[in-house]
Write an enzyme that holds these catalytic residues in place. Structure first.
Site, PDB file in Angstrom:
ATOM      1  N   CYS A 130      -0.755  -4.601   0.315  1.00  7.91           N
ATOM      2  CA  CYS A 130       0.060  -3.578   0.813  1.00  7.91           C
ATOM      3  C   CYS A 130      -0.453  -2.295   0.015  1.00  7.91           C
ATOM      4  O   CYS A 130      -0.590  -2.118  -1.252  1.00  7.91           O
ATOM      5  CB  CYS A 130       1.354  -3.663   0.539  1.00  7.91           C
ATOM      6  SG  CYS A 130       2.424  -2.052   0.743  1.00  7.91           S
ATOM      7  N   CYS A 147       4.766  -4.277   4.920  1.00  9.12           N
ATOM      8  CA  CYS A 147       5.432  -4.629   3.723  1.00  9.12           C
ATOM      9  C   CYS A 147       6.986  -4.092   3.779  1.00  9.12           C
ATOM     10  O   CYS A 147       7.209  -2.960   4.559  1.00  9.12           O
ATOM     11  CB  CYS A 147       4.647  -3.916   2.687  1.00  9.12           C
ATOM     12  SG  CYS A 147       5.836  -3.183   1.261  1.00  9.12           S
TER      13      CYS A 147
END
Ligand code: MSP
Length: 518
Positions: A130, A147
């Site tokens: 992420c 995420c």
């Protein structure tokens, strides 16, 4: 560790992909209040903040804005971050940027040291990443392939990287958090870290090869060091990590290390409580004494963030309430360690009842009465007062709470004392006593006791609201009759009778003006 080690506190270093919002200010103000409190106790203090400038997140933002990463960082640091801390009256001793030479050289030396000792090896990394968190994720961390914190899809990474033997330190870390609970607080944070460690931890990829905005791996310059490995080291590079003990850096390190408190938000707890101490253990360096994870400021039940367009700039609030009320409000309203929602209504209500009415009015009533009844001069000190033991208990309670990072408890104790002093004035009715010339001594005692209580309140509130406390200090004439407010010690606050007779009081500006209707 020498006997004169400084109390060393750090904030996280902030990503410079955008300007600061009140979530960032929350951590930094908390750090500023705690370090100012320790200074007011007479301790040597070192307070570090700074900016995290490498990695894909900052690089991508710079590119989107048609800038080089370095020029982007330079502009944001100088035009947004530093001015913002100055505006909020943050008294940091140093400001580290991860693009500075002093940081980059020490990071490379540290990493080379770990490699030489056999803690670094080469392997293939494959998995989700992420960019918002700058974190390698496990498939179980994701929700709909995104995420959960940033709600953005993750990137799939597949690279030949350098790895750090993080897993080798798991038993030592578990031992530390089980047997030394004060090293990770609050308890909810410690439990989260322990269950994470007990669930099994794999080795960590600490380099990236698909972009170049970072510190080169010293022995493989086609790769840059993973941004978190680089960033965590700031706490130690800023105070001379690895320098010769006789050099300036080496002496600074001896005076500050290990850090006393790393303040972090709960989203970055694992980096600080797992990866960072393991890096230090590998290098044979003392680990920080405490990681404290605070909660989030929420908007609409979610973590406030610029990327979700819920970020509020500190100036939006300070334009309306002033800087000191901003510093006061978040620490007073939200238990440190717990999430809390910001609301204009709640802030307005506390501003009016606690700051303007309880504190500000007490100060203006007292100075007005001293002018009117005592010719503007503080009357003779009283030997003691019913307020003195309450003050002594307040100082003890506030000191214990603030040193334990219970800012809300500490501020509550101080404001309870303020309420008690208001009650004392109301019960004694000095305006009624003043009508009877034969009760002059009694009148002077009541006014002295009130002034002396305000003297104590100014010192106790100085770390939290420096500007307002100084205004009050000046209006009591205490700068001339006692000395600088910053030189007053917490341990002396409860000594009764410090304001000398004849100290000239001035009716200063109103401490907390009435709020304009929005
Ligand atoms: N660069 C990393 C930290 C590296 S430290 C070696 C980073 N930066 S950040 O800018 O994204 O966040 C910095 C801090 O701000 C974190 O502690 C984070 O918890 C805090 N906050 C960001 N948004 C927040 C809220 N809405 N509320 C409270 N704190 C929040 O992570």
């Amino acid at each position: 560790m020498s006997a004169t080690k400084d109390f060393y506190l750090s904030t996280p270093i902030y990503y410079v992909n955008d300007a600061p919002h009140i979530g960032h200010a929350y951590t930094t103000v908390a750090g500023d209040v705690l370090t100012r409190w320790h200074r007011q106790k007479g301790e040597g203090v070192w307070f570090l903040t700074g900016t995290d400038e490498h990695g894909q997140k900052v690089m991508n933002t710079a590119e989107k804005n048609g800038s080089t990463p370095q020029a982007w960082c330079d502009r944001l640091v100088e035009e947004e971050w530093k001015p913002n801390w100055h505006h909020l009256n943050i008294a940091n001793d140093d400001f580290i940027r991860t693009t500075e030479e002093r940081h980059m050289v020490r990071v490379q030396n540290f990493l080379q040291g770990l490699k030489d000792q056999g803690f670094i090896y080469s392997a293939k990394y494959e998995g989700p990443y992420c960019i918002g968190c700058e974190e390698f994720k496990l498939p179980g961390d994701l929700v709909n392939n995104a995420c959960p914190v940033h709600s953005i899809p993750v990137e799939m990474v597949s690279e030949e990287n350098w790895f750090f033997k993080l897993s080798a330190f798991v038993p030592q870390l578990i031992e530390r958090y089980r047997n030394h609970p004060e090293t990770c607080e609050p308890a909810s944070a410690r439990n989260e870290v322990l269950s994470f460690l007990e669930g099994g931890v794999t080795d960590l990829s600490i380099s990236r090869s698909t972009f170049d905005w970072g510190i080169p791996v010293p022995w493989d310059t086609k790769q840059v060091i993973y941004v978190w490995f680089d960033a965590l080291l700031n706490y130690a590079t800023a105070v001379g990590l690895g320098d010769d003990p006789d050099s300036e850096g080496g002496k600074k390190f001896a005076k500050t290390w290990p850090a006393d408190v790393h303040l972090v938000g709960k989203d970055i707890l694992r980096f600080h409580a797992v990866i960072w101490p393991a890096m230090l253990m590998a290098a044979g360096i003392d680990v920080p004494k405490k990681i404290f994870a605070h909660g989030w400021l929420l908007v609409g039940g979610e973590k406030m963030s610029k990327s979700k367009l819920t970020g509020i700039a500190p100036r939006d609030i300070t334009d309306h309430f002033g800087v000191d009320a901003f510093r006061y409000y978040f620490l007073r309203a939200i238990p440190f360690g717990t999430d809390g929602s910001f609301s204009w209504e709640d802030m307005g209500a506390r501003y009016t009842s606690e700051l303007a009415n309880d504190f500000g009015n007490l100060a203006s009533r007292l100075t007005a009465m001293i002018e009117k009844y005592c010719g503007g001069l503080i009357p003779a000190p009283t030997q003691s007062s019913t307020l003195a033991p309450t003050l002594a208990a307040t100082v003890t309670a506030a000191d214990a709470a603030i040193c334990a990072l219970d800012f809300q408890g500490g501020i509550n104790s101080i404001m309870e004392f303020c309420k008690r002093v208001n009650g004392y004035v109301t019960e004694n009715e000095p305006w009624a006593i003043a009508k009877d010339d034969s009760r002059k001594a009694e009148l002077e005692d009541v006014l002295y006791n009130t002034a002396e209580s305000l003297r104590a309140l100014a010192v106790l509130l100085h770390p939290i609201m420096p500007e307002t406390s100084e205004k009050l200090w000046f209006s009591l004439g205490a700068d001339i009759s006692i000395g600088e407010i910053s030189a007053q010690r917490i341990s002396d606050v409860a000594n009764w009778g410090q304001l000398p007779e004849g100290s000239a009081v001035t009716k200063g500006a109103v401490l907390f003006p009435r709020l304009e209707e929005k």
